[in-house]
Design a protein around this motif. Structure first.
Motif, short mmCIF file in Angstrom:
data_model
loop_
_atom_site.label_atom_id
_atom_site.label_comp_id
_atom_site.label_asym_id
_atom_site.label_seq_id
_atom_site.Cartn_x
_atom_site.Cartn_y
_atom_site.Cartn_z
N PRO A 135 1.07 -1.13 0.02
CA PRO A 135 0.36 0.02 -0.08
C PRO A 135 0.63 1.36 0.05
N LYS A 136 0.60 2.08 -0.65
CA LYS A 136 0.48 3.71 -0.24
C LYS A 136 0.43 4.18 1.06
N ASN A 137 1.82 4.36 1.29
CA ASN A 137 1.72 3.70 3.20
C ASN A 137 3.00 4.46 3.70
N GLY A 138 2.42 5.82 4.52
CA GLY A 138 4.21 7.01 4.84
C GLY A 138 4.79 6.16 6.12
N VAL A 139 4.22 5.31 6.57
CA VAL A 139 4.75 3.81 7.42
C VAL A 139 5.69 3.10 6.59
N PHE A 140 5.71 2.73 5.40
CA PHE A 140 6.87 2.24 5.34
C PHE A 140 8.01 2.99 4.39
N ALA A 141 8.22 4.35 4.40
CA ALA A 141 9.13 5.28 3.92
C ALA A 141 9.64 5.88 4.91
N ILE A 142 9.28 5.42 6.75
CA ILE A 142 9.93 5.37 7.59
C ILE A 142 10.63 5.02 7.34
N ARG A 143 10.38 3.80 7.48
CA ARG A 143 11.10 2.15 7.74
C ARG A 143 11.95 2.10 6.37
N GLN A 144 12.04 3.01 4.88
CA GLN A 144 13.21 2.85 4.08
C GLN A 144 14.15 3.31 4.18
N ALA A 145 13.44 4.67 4.94
CA ALA A 145 14.40 5.83 5.32
C ALA A 145 15.99 5.69 5.78
N PRO A 146 15.68 5.00 6.67
CA PRO A 146 17.82 4.05 6.75
C PRO A 146 18.81 4.00 6.18
N ILE A 147 17.47 2.93 5.66
CA ILE A 147 17.68 1.44 4.23
C ILE A 147 18.43 2.94 3.13
N LEU A 148 17.62 3.61 2.71
CA LEU A 148 18.00 4.41 1.58
C LEU A 148 19.62 5.18 1.64
N TRP A 149 19.40 5.66 3.45
CA TRP A 149 20.73 6.30 3.47
C TRP A 149 21.75 5.70 3.43
N GLU A 150 21.82 4.45 4.02
CA GLU A 150 22.73 3.40 3.67
C GLU A 150 23.27 3.24 2.17
N ASN A 151 22.31 3.27 2.29
CA ASN A 151 22.83 2.04 0.38
C ASN A 151 22.78 3.42 -0.55
N ILE A 152 22.81 4.81 -0.18
CA ILE A 152 22.90 6.09 -0.97
C ILE A 152 24.77 6.14 -0.46
N LYS A 153 25.14 5.75 0.78
CA LYS A 153 26.49 6.13 1.49
C LYS A 153 27.17 5.28 0.58
N GLY A 154 26.71 3.91 0.44
CA GLY A 154 27.89 2.93 0.30
C GLY A 154 27.88 2.87 -1.33
N PHE A 155 27.11 3.44 -2.33
CA PHE A 155 27.18 3.69 -3.69
C PHE A 155 28.15 4.64 -4.11
N LEU A 156 28.11 5.70 -2.65
CA LEU A 156 29.40 6.23 -3.25
C LEU A 156 30.83 6.50 -2.37
N SER A 157 30.40 5.44 -1.71
CA SER A 157 31.88 4.41 -1.97
C SER A 157 32.57 3.63 -1.76
N THR A 158 32.14 2.43 -1.04
CA THR A 158 31.98 1.53 -0.34
C THR A 158 31.71 -0.61 -1.59
N GLY A 159 30.30 0.55 -1.83
CA GLY A 159 29.53 -0.70 -2.70
C GLY A 159 28.77 -1.39 -2.02
N ASP A 160 29.03 -1.20 -0.86
CA ASP A 160 27.70 -1.82 0.70
C ASP A 160 26.56 -1.08 0.60
N GLY A 161 25.62 -3.10 0.33
CA GLY A 161 23.86 -1.70 1.10
C GLY A 161 23.10 -3.19 1.90
N SER A 162 22.25 -2.61 1.42
CA SER A 162 21.53 -3.07 2.86
C SER A 162 20.16 -3.64 1.84
N HIS A 163 19.32 -3.87 2.77
CA HIS A 163 18.10 -4.94 1.38
C HIS A 163 16.75 -4.42 2.16
N TYR A 164 15.58 -3.19 1.70
CA TYR A 164 14.57 -3.32 2.55
C TYR A 164 13.65 -4.71 2.47
#
Length: 363
Positions: free
Chosen positions: A286-315
């Motif tokens: 569903p289109k619901n803000g509760v999912f975006a809140i849980r996605q937020a730290p994953i997005l942050w870590e994966n963008i950092k990983g993309f710009l540096s180590t290539g490491d990432g997490s899964h939502y």
């Protein structure tokens, strides 16, 4: 220097900007693009409609937040993306290159192509229109709200509460295309919310799809005519058109297709979160803000990983989530899976969660 462009100021991007206040990305320029200098929090819309919050309490100043995080803010709107060249075109004719781009732009409102809707109905998206729109409809005599989901029902109850308290207007009508309110919940929960709606004196028209609107009447496929003096259109979400127009990978409804890393598989430098995306592994989420809140730290870590180590997490989306509707007079209707609870405690919990969420971006 790398360039990270954040498009839209939804939950996930607010989280990233907040993180940047304490942790800068090495050799990376960060830009936030949004069509308004304020991001309004939809979780507090019902409280604003009822008169419990003022406008300052339900919004975040994006220029102020960005300044604290050394992020450049641009009050613009993205009209197209060239994923091969890694460039963006704005509504002001500016062209921006990027190394990483992330979309958190929410959704639009569905079914506005129905005859007369664009001309006569008010919409709450983009959400920076919301306060002015609510201020105008509070006192109208005959208010119709099209949409029987959480947003439509919650706004109807909140506006009815305001109108009763201030002795404004005459009646509120909810028009739902489904044969019950909150069709995504259990039948028992639907019956409970319908009882609440009727007890508050709100008229209910179920199983009725709007076929046409004029300046004073709503026509449905049930051959009914509903007279109104103002109408709100909350008939579900619709994908932003920019992804399809830019020939990016999309699902059947036009939402940006991302993997569990919140990246576009064919273009790993493109990320997305919130209501504007569709997860390949969970397309019916569903289109619901509760999912975006849980996605937020994953997005942050994966963008950092993309710009540096290539490491990432899964939502991995949660299977159950807490939702609390404001139903008027500082009462709430709490939903968790098949369980529900109505009362003051639910509203107090919602108020505490919402104020805590906003405080971190307003200070």
């Amino acid at each position: 220097m790398n360039r990270l462009v954040l498009i839209g100021a939804g939950h996930a991007h607010l989280h990233i900007i907040d993180q940047l206040r304490n942790e800068q990305l090495p050799e990376t320029e960060v830009i936030l693009i949004s069509p308004s200098p304020y991001q309004y929090y939809s979780g507090m819309f019902s409280g604003y409609a009822e008169g419990l919050y003022n406008e300052e309490e339900i919004r975040v100043s994006l220029p102020q937040l960005c300044e604290k995080a050394s992020v450049e803010f641009k009050e613009e709107f993205i009209v197209s993306i060239d994923a091969e060249q890694k460039i963006l075109l704005t509504d002001q004719g500016n062209v921006l290159s990027y190394d990483v781009v992330s979309f958190d732009i929410g959704s639009l409102t569905a079914h506005t192509e129905i005859k007369g809707v664009k001309e006569h109905a008010r919409r709450i998206k983009p959400n920076y229109h919301f306060p002015a729109m609510v201020d105008e409809v509070r006192q109208t005599d005959h208010l119709s709200i099209v949409g029987g989901g959480i947003a439509g029902v919650e706004l109807a109850l909140s506006l009815q509460s305001y109108r009763t308290h201030h002795n404004e207007g005459k009646d509120v009508t909810i028009i739902s295309g489904a044969d019950r309110l909150l069709p995504g919940e259990t039948i028992d929960i639907s019956k409970k919310i319908e009882r609440i709606v009727k007890d508050k004196g709100i008229k209910l028209q179920k199983g009725s799809h709007v076929t046409e609107m004029t300046n004073d009447k709503i026509y449905t496929d049930q051959s009914t005519e509903i007279k109104y003096t103002d109408a709100l259109w909350l008939a579900g979400p619709k994908a932003p058109s920019v992804f399809k127009q830019s020939k990016l990978p999309i699902d059947d409804e036009g939402y940006l297709q991302v993997e569990s890393t919140l990246q576009v598989k064919e273009h790993p430098s493109i990320f997305g979160a919130g209501d504007c995306i569709s997860l390949s592994e969970k397309p019916d989420l569903p289109k619901n803000g509760v999912f975006a809140i849980r996605q937020a730290p994953i997005l942050w870590e994966n963008i950092k990983g993309f710009l540096s180590t290539g490491d990432g997490s899964h939502y991995i989306p949660q299977s159950k989530w807490l939702a609390i509707m404001s139903i008027g007079q500082k009462e709430g209707f709490l939903l968790y899976g098949k369980w529900s609870y109505k009362g003051k405690i639910a509203w107090n919990l919602k108020n505490r969660i919402d104020r805590k969420f906003m405080k971190q971006y307003q200070t």
